[in-house]
Design a protein around this motif. Structure first.
Motif, PDB file in Angstrom:
ATOM      1  N   MET A  36       0.837  -1.177   0.000  1.00 15.95           N
ATOM      2  CA  MET A  36       0.000   0.000   0.000  1.00 15.95           C
ATOM      3  C   MET A  36       0.885   1.244   0.000  1.00 15.95           C
ATOM      4  SD  MET A  36      -2.709   1.209   2.888  1.00 15.95           S
ATOM      5  CE  MET A  36      -4.280   0.823   2.181  1.00 15.95           C
ATOM      6  N   ALA A  37       0.557   2.189  -0.854  1.00 14.42           N
ATOM      7  CA  ALA A  37       1.320   3.442  -0.935  1.00 14.42           C
ATOM      8  C   ALA A  37       0.962   4.344   0.238  1.00 14.42           C
ATOM      9  CB  ALA A  37       1.005   4.148  -2.239  1.00 14.42           C
ATOM     10  N   SER A  38       1.936   5.105   0.693  1.00 11.76           N
ATOM     11  CA  SER A  38       1.664   6.078   1.748  1.00 11.76           C
ATOM     12  C   SER A  38       1.799   7.485   1.164  1.00 11.76           C
ATOM     13  CB  SER A  38       2.629   5.886   2.916  1.00 11.76           C
ATOM     14  OG  SER A  38       3.946   6.166   2.518  1.00 11.76           O
ATOM     15  N   VAL A  39       0.988   8.397   1.684  1.00 14.12           N
ATOM     16  CA  VAL A  39       1.021   9.777   1.215  1.00 14.12           C
ATOM     17  C   VAL A  39       2.298  10.439   1.723  1.00 14.12           C
ATOM     18  CG1 VAL A  39      -0.142  12.003   1.341  1.00 14.12           C
ATOM     19  CG2 VAL A  39      -1.489   9.900   1.178  1.00 14.12           C
ATOM     20  N   LYS A  40       3.024  11.066   0.829  1.00 12.18           N
ATOM     21  CA  LYS A  40       4.268  11.733   1.192  1.00 12.18           C
ATOM     22  C   LYS A  40       4.052  13.223   1.419  1.00 12.18           C
ATOM     23  CE  LYS A  40       6.812   8.068   0.567  1.00 12.18           C
ATOM     24  NZ  LYS A  40       6.468   7.035   1.473  1.00 12.18           N
ATOM     25  N   GLN A  41       3.131  13.818   0.670  1.00  5.05           N
ATOM     26  CA  GLN A  41       2.860  15.240   0.779  1.00  5.05           C
ATOM     27  C   GLN A  41       1.388  15.482   0.535  1.00  5.05           C
ATOM     28  OE1 GLN A  41       5.312  17.333  -2.025  1.00  5.05           O
ATOM     29  NE2 GLN A  41       7.165  17.020  -0.846  1.00  5.05           N
ATOM     30  N   LEU A  42       0.901  16.602   1.042  1.00  8.22           N
ATOM     31  CA  LEU A  42      -0.475  16.995   0.832  1.00  8.22           C
ATOM     32  C   LEU A  42      -0.485  18.448   0.405  1.00  8.22           C
ATOM     33  CD1 LEU A  42      -3.573  16.458   1.218  1.00  8.22           C
ATOM     34  CD2 LEU A  42      -3.259  17.355   3.525  1.00  8.22           C
ATOM     35  N   GLN A  43      -1.229  18.744  -0.645  1.00 11.58           N
ATOM     36  CA  GLN A  43      -1.429  20.120  -1.089  1.00 11.58           C
ATOM     37  C   GLN A  43      -2.919  20.395  -1.024  1.00 11.58           C
ATOM     38  OE1 GLN A  43       0.531  22.134  -4.551  1.00 11.58           O
ATOM     39  NE2 GLN A  43      -1.453  21.788  -5.507  1.00 11.58           N
ATOM     40  N   ILE A  44      -3.289  21.567  -0.561  1.00 14.65           N
ATOM     41  CA  ILE A  44      -4.686  21.974  -0.537  1.00 14.65           C
ATOM     42  C   ILE A  44      -4.849  23.023  -1.612  1.00 14.65           C
ATOM     43  CG2 ILE A  44      -6.522  23.040   0.823  1.00 14.65           C
ATOM     44  CD1 ILE A  44      -5.051  21.923   3.328  1.00 14.65           C
ATOM     45  N   THR A  45      -5.808  22.802  -2.531  1.00 17.45           N
ATOM     46  CA  THR A  45      -6.008  23.690  -3.655  1.00 17.45           C
ATOM     47  C   THR A  45      -7.317  24.464  -3.490  1.00 17.45           C
ATOM     48  OG1 THR A  45      -4.780  22.213  -5.109  1.00 17.45           O
ATOM     49  CG2 THR A  45      -6.251  23.791  -6.171  1.00 17.45           C
ATOM     50  N   PHE A  46      -7.236  25.766  -3.704  1.00 16.69           N
ATOM     51  CA  PHE A  46      -8.393  26.658  -3.648  1.00 16.69           C
ATOM     52  C   PHE A  46      -8.724  27.130  -5.058  1.00 16.69           C
ATOM     53  CE2 PHE A  46      -6.604  26.908   0.513  1.00 16.69           C
ATOM     54  CZ  PHE A  46      -7.551  27.421   1.394  1.00 16.69           C
ATOM     55  N   ASP A  47      -9.973  27.032  -5.463  1.00 15.56           N
ATOM     56  CA  ASP A  47     -10.439  27.691  -6.668  1.00 15.56           C
ATOM     57  C   ASP A  47     -10.813  29.113  -6.265  1.00 15.56           C
ATOM     58  OD1 ASP A  47     -10.156  25.316  -8.018  1.00 15.56           O
ATOM     59  OD2 ASP A  47     -12.284  24.866  -8.102  1.00 15.56           O
ATOM     60  N   CYS A  48     -10.400  30.102  -7.057  1.00 13.49           N
ATOM     61  CA  CYS A  48     -10.664  31.486  -6.675  1.00 13.49           C
ATOM     62  C   CYS A  48     -10.592  32.392  -7.897  1.00 13.49           C
ATOM     63  CB  CYS A  48      -9.695  31.939  -5.596  1.00 13.49           C
ATOM     64  SG  CYS A  48      -7.955  31.690  -5.970  1.00 13.49           S
ATOM     65  N   ALA A  49     -10.974  33.651  -7.705  1.00 16.31           N
ATOM     66  CA  ALA A  49     -10.911  34.638  -8.776  1.00 16.31           C
ATOM     67  C   ALA A  49      -9.559  35.339  -8.817  1.00 16.31           C
ATOM     68  CB  ALA A  49     -12.024  35.668  -8.609  1.00 16.31           C
ATOM     69  N   GLU A  50      -8.973  35.592  -7.634  1.00 16.71           N
ATOM     70  CA  GLU A  50      -7.704  36.324  -7.550  1.00 16.71           C
ATOM     71  C   GLU A  50      -6.699  35.516  -6.725  1.00 16.71           C
ATOM     72  OE1 GLU A  50      -8.046  40.658  -6.829  1.00 16.71           O
ATOM     73  OE2 GLU A  50     -10.187  40.202  -6.590  1.00 16.71           O
ATOM     74  N   PRO A  51      -5.984  34.590  -7.371  1.00 20.59           N
ATOM     75  CA  PRO A  51      -5.091  33.689  -6.642  1.00 20.59           C
ATOM     76  C   PRO A  51      -4.075  34.376  -5.732  1.00 20.59           C
ATOM     77  CG  PRO A  51      -5.392  32.899  -8.861  1.00 20.59           C
ATOM     78  CD  PRO A  51      -6.043  34.253  -8.794  1.00 20.59           C
ATOM     79  N   GLU A  52      -3.395  35.388  -6.214  1.00 22.97           N
ATOM     80  CA  GLU A  52      -2.371  36.008  -5.363  1.00 22.97           C
ATOM     81  C   GLU A  52      -2.994  36.682  -4.143  1.00 22.97           C
ATOM     82  OE1 GLU A  52       1.425  39.085  -5.379  1.00 22.97           O
ATOM     83  OE2 GLU A  52       0.479  38.576  -7.286  1.00 22.97           O
ATOM     84  N   ARG A  53      -4.099  37.365  -4.321  1.00 22.69           N
ATOM     85  CA  ARG A  53      -4.769  38.040  -3.197  1.00 22.69           C
ATOM     86  C   ARG A  53      -5.185  37.034  -2.122  1.00 22.69           C
ATOM     87  NH1 ARG A  53     -10.668  39.714  -2.833  1.00 22.69           N
ATOM     88  NH2 ARG A  53     -10.730  41.129  -1.075  1.00 22.69           N
ATOM     89  N   VAL A  54      -5.793  35.931  -2.542  1.00 25.01           N
ATOM     90  CA  VAL A  54      -6.256  34.930  -1.581  1.00 25.01           C
ATOM     91  C   VAL A  54      -5.052  34.240  -0.920  1.00 25.01           C
ATOM     92  CG1 VAL A  54      -7.700  32.888  -1.237  1.00 25.01           C
ATOM     93  CG2 VAL A  54      -8.388  34.613  -2.898  1.00 25.01           C
ATOM     94  N   ALA A  55      -4.014  33.952  -1.697  1.00 20.80           N
ATOM     95  CA  ALA A  55      -2.807  33.319  -1.144  1.00 20.80           C
ATOM     96  C   ALA A  55      -2.161  34.206  -0.085  1.00 20.80           C
ATOM     97  CB  ALA A  55      -1.808  33.014  -2.254  1.00 20.80           C
ATOM     98  N   ARG A  56      -2.045  35.474  -0.380  1.00 17.26           N
ATOM     99  CA  ARG A  56      -1.405  36.379   0.582  1.00 17.26           C
ATOM    100  C   ARG A  56      -2.243  36.521   1.852  1.00 17.26           C
ATOM    101  NH1 ARG A  56       3.294  38.123  -1.172  1.00 17.26           N
ATOM    102  NH2 ARG A  56       3.702  38.246  -3.403  1.00 17.26           N
ATOM    103  N   PHE A  57      -3.568  36.457   1.741  1.00 14.89           N
ATOM    104  CA  PHE A  57      -4.426  36.444   2.928  1.00 14.89           C
ATOM    105  C   PHE A  57      -4.094  35.219   3.787  1.00 14.89           C
ATOM    106  CE2 PHE A  57      -8.191  34.593   4.943  1.00 14.89           C
ATOM    107  CZ  PHE A  57      -8.555  35.617   5.810  1.00 14.89           C
ATOM    108  N   TRP A  58      -4.035  34.032   3.168  1.00 16.63           N
ATOM    109  CA  TRP A  58      -3.773  32.812   3.933  1.00 16.63           C
ATOM    110  C   TRP A  58      -2.346  32.776   4.481  1.00 16.63           C
ATOM    111  CZ3 TRP A  58      -7.099  30.025   6.326  1.00 16.63           C
ATOM    112  CH2 TRP A  58      -8.425  30.066   5.908  1.00 16.63           C
ATOM    113  N   CYS A  59      -1.398  33.424   3.799  1.00 14.66           N
ATOM    114  CA  CYS A  59      -0.052  33.559   4.364  1.00 14.66           C
ATOM    115  C   CYS A  59      -0.130  34.275   5.709  1.00 14.66           C
ATOM    116  CB  CYS A  59       0.859  34.345   3.429  1.00 14.66           C
ATOM    117  SG  CYS A  59       1.525  33.426   2.032  1.00 14.66           S
TER     118      CYS A  59
END
Length: 144
Positions: A1-24
C-alpha cells in the motif's frame, strides 16, 4: 500500500495572489522563491502567455511541516457553501471564556485582513466553541 508523502490543498478562486497572501497572514505561511532564472514571481508571471498570467499562486509553511496551499483562478464565482473547509486551530486546549477570548482576538486580527465573521458556534457540552468565518473571497473556515 502506498503512503502519502505530501499533501497540497487547492483553492479555486478569482484572484489567486490576493487569496494566497491572505492565507499567508492567517497561517504564518510564506511565498516560496520564484523558479530558477526569475528574480520575482512577477517576472515569472510576465513570461507566461497573457491568458495564463495571474492564474495561480502558492504559499508554504516555512517549517516544511504543513501542506502547501495552491490557489488557481477559475471563471465561475463561488455560489454555495464549501463541502470542505479549514479549521484554524487557535484555541486548542482552551475552554470557556479563555477560549472565547482567544477566538475573538484572532477573529479581530483576521477581519482587519479582509475576513468576515459569520457566526459563533457556542460550546454544546460535546464540542467547544468555534467561530465560523469567510476569507477574502467568501470561502468558509473555522477558528477552532
Amino acid at each position: 500500500m502506498a503512503s502519502v508523502k505530501q499533501l497540497q490543498i487547492t483553492f479555486d478562486c478569482a484572484e489567486p495572489e490576493r487569496v494566497a497572501r491572505f492565507w499567508c497572514e492567517v497561517l504564518g505561511y510564506v511565498v516560496p522563491p520564484p523558479p530558477e532564472g526569475f528574480a520575482t514571481w512577477g517576472d515569472f508571471d510576465r513570461s507566461l502567455p497573457p491568458e495564463s498570467q495571474g492564474s495561480a499562486f502558492a504559499c508554504v509553511d516555512p517549517s516544511g511541516e504543513g501542506p502547501r496551499l495552491f490557489f488557481q483562478r477559475v471563471p465561475e464565482e463561488k455560489v454555495v457553501k464549501n463541502r470542505l473547509h479549514l479549521d484554524v486551530r487557535v484555541g486548542t486546549g482552551l475552554v470557556g471564556e479563555e477560549r472565547l477570548a482567544v477566538l475573538e482576538a484572532e477573529c479581530a486580527r483576521l477581519v482587519a485582513l479582509g475576513a468576515a465573521r459569520v457566526r459563533l458556534l457556542p460550546a454544546d457540552g460535546v464540542e467547544e466553541s468555534c467561530l465560523v468565518m469567510r476569507d477574502v473571497e467568501g470561502n468558509e473556515f473555522c477558528l477552532d
